[in-house]
Design a protein around this motif. Structure first.
Motif, PDB file in Angstrom:
ATOM      1  N   HIS A  25     -16.214  -4.368  -2.101  1.00 41.32           N
ATOM      2  CA  HIS A  25     -15.410  -4.176  -3.294  1.00 41.32           C
ATOM      3  C   HIS A  25     -14.562  -3.002  -3.193  1.00 41.32           C
ATOM      4  CE1 HIS A  25     -18.239  -7.249  -5.179  1.00 41.32           C
ATOM      5  NE2 HIS A  25     -17.125  -7.800  -5.530  1.00 41.32           N
ATOM      6  N   LEU A  26     -14.929  -1.880  -2.458  1.00 39.47           N
ATOM      7  CA  LEU A  26     -14.159  -0.897  -2.179  1.00 39.47           C
ATOM      8  C   LEU A  26     -12.933  -1.350  -1.406  1.00 39.47           C
ATOM      9  CD1 LEU A  26     -15.913   2.650  -1.693  1.00 39.47           C
ATOM     10  CD2 LEU A  26     -13.866   2.069  -2.812  1.00 39.47           C
ATOM     11  N   LEU A  27     -13.212  -2.083  -0.268  1.00 40.49           N
ATOM     12  CA  LEU A  27     -12.085  -2.296   0.686  1.00 40.49           C
ATOM     13  C   LEU A  27     -11.000  -3.262  -0.064  1.00 40.49           C
ATOM     14  CD1 LEU A  27     -11.118  -2.567   3.469  1.00 40.49           C
ATOM     15  CD2 LEU A  27     -12.518  -4.702   3.914  1.00 40.49           C
ATOM     16  N   ARG A  28     -11.655  -4.177  -0.829  1.00 38.99           N
ATOM     17  CA  ARG A  28     -10.718  -4.890  -1.716  1.00 38.99           C
ATOM     18  C   ARG A  28     -10.135  -4.107  -2.625  1.00 38.99           C
ATOM     19  NH1 ARG A  28     -10.525  -7.220  -6.256  1.00 38.99           N
ATOM     20  NH2 ARG A  28     -12.646  -6.881  -6.694  1.00 38.99           N
ATOM     21  N   ALA A  29     -10.760  -3.135  -3.283  1.00 35.97           N
ATOM     22  CA  ALA A  29      -9.981  -2.223  -3.881  1.00 35.97           C
ATOM     23  C   ALA A  29      -8.736  -1.578  -3.325  1.00 35.97           C
ATOM     24  CB  ALA A  29     -10.864  -1.458  -4.668  1.00 35.97           C
ATOM     25  N   VAL A  30      -9.009  -1.056  -2.252  1.00 30.77           N
ATOM     26  CA  VAL A  30      -8.246  -0.329  -1.564  1.00 30.77           C
ATOM     27  C   VAL A  30      -6.879  -1.163  -1.013  1.00 30.77           C
ATOM     28  CG1 VAL A  30      -7.800   0.827   0.612  1.00 30.77           C
ATOM     29  CG2 VAL A  30      -9.806   1.364  -0.568  1.00 30.77           C
ATOM     30  N   THR A  31      -7.082  -2.494  -0.822  1.00 28.73           N
ATOM     31  CA  THR A  31      -5.996  -3.216  -0.538  1.00 28.73           C
ATOM     32  C   THR A  31      -5.120  -3.415  -1.723  1.00 28.73           C
ATOM     33  OG1 THR A  31      -7.384  -5.335  -0.789  1.00 28.73           O
ATOM     34  CG2 THR A  31      -7.247  -4.206   1.290  1.00 28.73           C
ATOM     35  N   VAL A  32      -5.925  -3.678  -2.762  1.00 30.50           N
ATOM     36  CA  VAL A  32      -4.955  -3.890  -4.108  1.00 30.50           C
ATOM     37  C   VAL A  32      -4.244  -2.715  -4.320  1.00 30.50           C
ATOM     38  CG1 VAL A  32      -5.237  -4.215  -6.455  1.00 30.50           C
ATOM     39  CG2 VAL A  32      -6.696  -5.512  -4.953  1.00 30.50           C
ATOM     40  N   GLU A  33      -4.841  -1.402  -4.343  1.00 28.92           N
ATOM     41  CA  GLU A  33      -3.931  -0.257  -4.377  1.00 28.92           C
ATOM     42  C   GLU A  33      -2.999  -0.063  -3.528  1.00 28.92           C
ATOM     43  OE1 GLU A  33      -4.141   1.701  -7.122  1.00 28.92           O
ATOM     44  OE2 GLU A  33      -5.961   0.585  -8.030  1.00 28.92           O
ATOM     45  N   LEU A  34      -3.201  -0.317  -2.273  1.00 27.33           N
ATOM     46  CA  LEU A  34      -2.027   0.027  -1.554  1.00 27.33           C
ATOM     47  C   LEU A  34      -1.178  -0.828  -1.768  1.00 27.33           C
ATOM     48  CD1 LEU A  34      -4.064   0.419   1.929  1.00 27.33           C
ATOM     49  CD2 LEU A  34      -3.052   2.189   0.478  1.00 27.33           C
ATOM     50  N   GLY A  35      -1.065  -2.080  -2.059  1.00 29.27           N
ATOM     51  CA  GLY A  35       0.007  -2.997  -2.434  1.00 29.27           C
ATOM     52  C   GLY A  35       0.516  -2.649  -3.643  1.00 29.27           C
ATOM     53  N   LEU A  36      -0.116  -1.927  -4.787  1.00 27.71           N
ATOM     54  CA  LEU A  36       0.501  -1.721  -5.867  1.00 27.71           C
ATOM     55  C   LEU A  36       1.209  -0.299  -5.544  1.00 27.71           C
ATOM     56  CD1 LEU A  36      -2.265  -2.053  -8.456  1.00 27.71           C
ATOM     57  CD2 LEU A  36      -0.248  -3.283  -8.305  1.00 27.71           C
ATOM     58  N   HIS A  37       0.855   0.525  -4.486  1.00 31.54           N
ATOM     59  CA  HIS A  37       1.534   1.513  -4.147  1.00 31.54           C
ATOM     60  C   HIS A  37       2.685   1.218  -3.398  1.00 31.54           C
ATOM     61  CE1 HIS A  37       1.675   6.002  -2.836  1.00 31.54           C
ATOM     62  NE2 HIS A  37       2.381   5.436  -1.819  1.00 31.54           N
ATOM     63  N   SER A  38       2.974   0.240  -2.512  1.00 33.75           N
ATOM     64  CA  SER A  38       4.158  -0.412  -1.950  1.00 33.75           C
ATOM     65  C   SER A  38       5.089  -0.892  -3.331  1.00 33.75           C
ATOM     66  CB  SER A  38       3.906  -1.467  -1.029  1.00 33.75           C
ATOM     67  OG  SER A  38       3.203  -0.896   0.211  1.00 33.75           O
ATOM     68  N   ALA A  39       4.380  -1.617  -4.021  1.00 31.67           N
ATOM     69  CA  ALA A  39       5.366  -2.083  -5.121  1.00 31.67           C
ATOM     70  C   ALA A  39       6.077  -1.196  -5.950  1.00 31.67           C
ATOM     71  CB  ALA A  39       4.542  -2.897  -6.051  1.00 31.67           C
ATOM     72  N   ARG A  40       5.188   0.247  -6.089  1.00 34.94           N
ATOM     73  CA  ARG A  40       5.954   1.158  -6.992  1.00 34.94           C
ATOM     74  C   ARG A  40       6.918   1.574  -6.211  1.00 34.94           C
ATOM     75  NH1 ARG A  40       0.591   2.507  -8.789  1.00 34.94           N
ATOM     76  NH2 ARG A  40       0.143   3.603  -6.936  1.00 34.94           N
ATOM     77  N   PHE A  41       6.859   1.969  -4.744  1.00 27.85           N
ATOM     78  CA  PHE A  41       7.930   2.343  -3.957  1.00 27.85           C
ATOM     79  C   PHE A  41       9.036   1.465  -3.982  1.00 27.85           C
ATOM     80  CE2 PHE A  41       9.808   2.148   0.292  1.00 27.85           C
ATOM     81  CZ  PHE A  41      10.331   3.303   0.450  1.00 27.85           C
ATOM     82  N   ALA A  42       9.075   0.192  -3.754  1.00 27.27           N
ATOM     83  CA  ALA A  42       9.678  -0.766  -3.988  1.00 27.27           C
ATOM     84  C   ALA A  42      10.683  -0.654  -5.339  1.00 27.27           C
ATOM     85  CB  ALA A  42       9.415  -2.164  -3.877  1.00 27.27           C
ATOM     86  N   SER A  43      10.047  -0.804  -6.466  1.00 22.94           N
ATOM     87  CA  SER A  43      10.660  -0.813  -7.610  1.00 22.94           C
ATOM     88  C   SER A  43      11.520   0.659  -7.822  1.00 22.94           C
ATOM     89  CB  SER A  43       9.875  -1.020  -8.628  1.00 22.94           C
ATOM     90  OG  SER A  43       9.073  -0.108  -9.228  1.00 22.94           O
ATOM     91  N   HIS A  44      10.980   1.759  -7.343  1.00 25.51           N
ATOM     92  CA  HIS A  44      11.688   3.102  -7.618  1.00 25.51           C
ATOM     93  C   HIS A  44      12.810   3.046  -6.711  1.00 25.51           C
ATOM     94  CE1 HIS A  44       8.862   5.262 -10.256  1.00 25.51           C
ATOM     95  NE2 HIS A  44       8.228   5.247  -9.278  1.00 25.51           N
ATOM     96  N   ASN A  45      12.990   2.211  -5.814  1.00 25.20           N
ATOM     97  CA  ASN A  45      14.093   2.176  -4.870  1.00 25.20           C
ATOM     98  C   ASN A  45      15.148   1.056  -5.022  1.00 25.20           C
ATOM     99  OD1 ASN A  45      12.019   4.151  -3.527  1.00 25.20           O
ATOM    100  ND2 ASN A  45      13.935   5.169  -2.905  1.00 25.20           N
ATOM    101  N   GLY A  46      14.723   0.268  -5.957  1.00 26.16           N
ATOM    102  CA  GLY A  46      15.561  -0.875  -6.078  1.00 26.16           C
ATOM    103  C   GLY A  46      15.316  -1.905  -4.938  1.00 26.16           C
ATOM    104  N   MET A  47      14.247  -1.992  -4.493  1.00 28.40           N
ATOM    105  CA  MET A  47      13.913  -2.904  -3.460  1.00 28.40           C
ATOM    106  C   MET A  47      12.775  -4.022  -3.773  1.00 28.40           C
ATOM    107  SD  MET A  47      13.548  -0.063  -0.286  1.00 28.40           S
ATOM    108  CE  MET A  47      13.375  -1.173   1.154  1.00 28.40           C
ATOM    109  N   HIS A  48      12.560  -4.915  -3.042  1.00 29.44           N
ATOM    110  CA  HIS A  48      11.695  -5.924  -3.325  1.00 29.44           C
ATOM    111  C   HIS A  48      10.345  -5.645  -2.388  1.00 29.44           C
ATOM    112  CE1 HIS A  48      14.415  -8.115  -5.792  1.00 29.44           C
ATOM    113  NE2 HIS A  48      15.297  -7.583  -4.898  1.00 29.44           N
ATOM    114  N   PRO A  49       9.337  -6.246  -2.873  1.00 29.87           N
ATOM    115  CA  PRO A  49       7.961  -5.927  -1.769  1.00 29.87           C
ATOM    116  C   PRO A  49       8.347  -6.529  -0.399  1.00 29.87           C
ATOM    117  CG  PRO A  49       7.404  -7.099  -3.827  1.00 29.87           C
ATOM    118  CD  PRO A  49       8.843  -6.982  -4.047  1.00 29.87           C
TER     119      PRO A  49
END
Lengths: 149, 149
Positions: free
Chosen positions: A12-36
């Motif tokens: 479950h930790l591994l899954r949590a990490v992949t989810v968090e990394l995905g959300l991290h990318s999503a934050r980067f995207a929206s902060h810079n007017g980009m898409h995932p």
DNA sequence: CGTATTATCTCGCCGAGCGAGATATTCGAC
DNA sequence: GTCGAATATCTCGCTCGGCGAGATAATACG
């Protein structure tokens, strides 16, 4: 429940990490007017550049699971934002080589660099055997999830 | 290049694993006429069900980063495919409790079960200290990537 | 050379997800 | 109690990422 050993916590930790990394990318995207997808493309391009490999439009699209039309509009977006340049291939002039702009690379490092730094720090506090265990686990999971169309 | 120690190999492995797991989900999605978001929703729902927590429409949407309109259409899709049922909340009748259909759970296990099995197998071949190293690394990465909107 | 193949682009379309606002239910102050 | 604010979800209209089909341009091969 199928399994409740102590191993499941790590699964479950591994899954949590992949989810968090995905959300991290999503934050980067929206902060810079980009898409995932744009962020994934940028990472792919930075990776190729680090390995000193030319990245063409087609290879990029394949890596991201896009068809040619989608790849074209992706490149239109990235080029419009000034993150990449299209350059016609030298020997094969059908190809479009995608060059990453230096400022886009800096942007990417500013967001993902700290994360990488943290990972390196964690790994430096391990001895060789522990690092080998981590590598083995990740390698095994990659093989298990990789594969076929 | 910013760093070229032996730690970077593991960093890239972690990224490769997250990419492969994402592609694995995407294959599951397209093999079943679903969208990536539907799969993420299904996982979230199975997780809640395993923890014996009620999952409402709103909580699900928040977990997936959707707004209310997007959440509604997600539920319309999942309900239309027979994967979930909408049930009005007992004490608070504004809420919509989402119940996962047993067959959808089986479908999910048929695809992700082998992967989990492989992970458990890998971890059982580790001693306690190695498992602790893996847990520590993943936990550290989760904390580093988690955090705030 | 002419034909098949490859790399990319153009056009038209679909549908996931958003913003704004409607509807139904509950909570709180008086 | 009851009236207004807060909350949970849904409806409507729209935008835009990505797809399929096919056009265009460059290369490979008999």
């Amino acid at each position: 429940m199928r399994n409740q050993g102590p191993e499941m916590e790590i699964v479950h930790l591994l899954r949590a990490v992949t989810v968090e990394l995905g959300l991290h990318s999503a934050r980067f995207a929206s902060h810079n007017g980009m898409h995932p997808t744009d962020v994934r493309a940028l990472i792919e391009l930075m990776d190729a550049s680090r390995a000193d490999e030319e990245m063409t439009a087609g290879r990029l699209g394949t890596a991201l699971g896009l068809n040619s039309a989608g790849t074209t509009s992706l490149l239109d977006r990235l080029e419009g934002a000034g993150h990449v340049r299209r350059v016609r291939g030298r020997q094969d002039r059908r190809k479009v080589v995608v060059e990453v702009d230096e400022r886009a690379v800096e942007l990417g490092w500013s967001f993902f660099g700290p994360l990488i730094g943290k990972a390196v720090e964690l790994l430096q506090n391990c001895d060789e055997r522990e690092r080998e265990a981590i590598r083995g686990f990740l390698e095994g999971m990659r093989e298990a999830s990789a594969g076929g169309e």
